[in-house]
Scaffold this motif. Sequence first.
Motif, PDB file in Angstrom:
ATOM      1  N   ARG A 146       0.800  -1.223   0.000  1.00 12.91           N
ATOM      2  CA  ARG A 146       0.000   0.000   0.000  1.00 12.91           C
ATOM      3  C   ARG A 146       0.831   1.270   0.000  1.00 12.91           C
ATOM      4  N   GLU A 192      -8.808   9.426   9.031  1.00 13.01           N
ATOM      5  CA  GLU A 192      -9.618   8.679   8.067  1.00 13.01           C
ATOM      6  C   GLU A 192     -10.280   7.481   8.731  1.00 13.01           C
ATOM      7  N   GLU A 219      -9.538   1.207   7.327  1.00 10.10           N
ATOM      8  CA  GLU A 219      -9.691   0.275   6.205  1.00 10.10           C
ATOM      9  C   GLU A 219      -9.464  -1.133   6.741  1.00 10.10           C
ATOM     10  N   THR A 220     -10.347  -2.053   6.402  1.00 13.09           N
ATOM     11  CA  THR A 220     -10.255  -3.424   6.903  1.00 13.09           C
ATOM     12  C   THR A 220     -10.071  -4.404   5.752  1.00 13.09           C
TER      13      THR A 220
END
Length: 86
Positions: free
Chosen positions: A30, A64, A67-68
Amino acid sequence: MNRLANPLAPRGLALPEKTSQIKVWVREARGLDGDVVVSVTELVCRKDGCPDIETVIGIMRPGEKIETIRIHKAIADVTSRDLPQG
């Protein structure tokens, strides 16, 4: 589904090293900065239709929503190829 799985049972001595490796893979895949927190957890599910064990990765960027990423494998079985890219 294995209803006798103990979620508190130790998963083996290599678990901390494997968890650290998964975090490195997530950061590389990422392109994450150092201010982003990555958590790796192994969960046991007892609901019908879900896997017996899954690895849940949380990516927490400041300001933010989390994210999972869910991988339907135990932490010990996760490879870098299991992670979605981008």
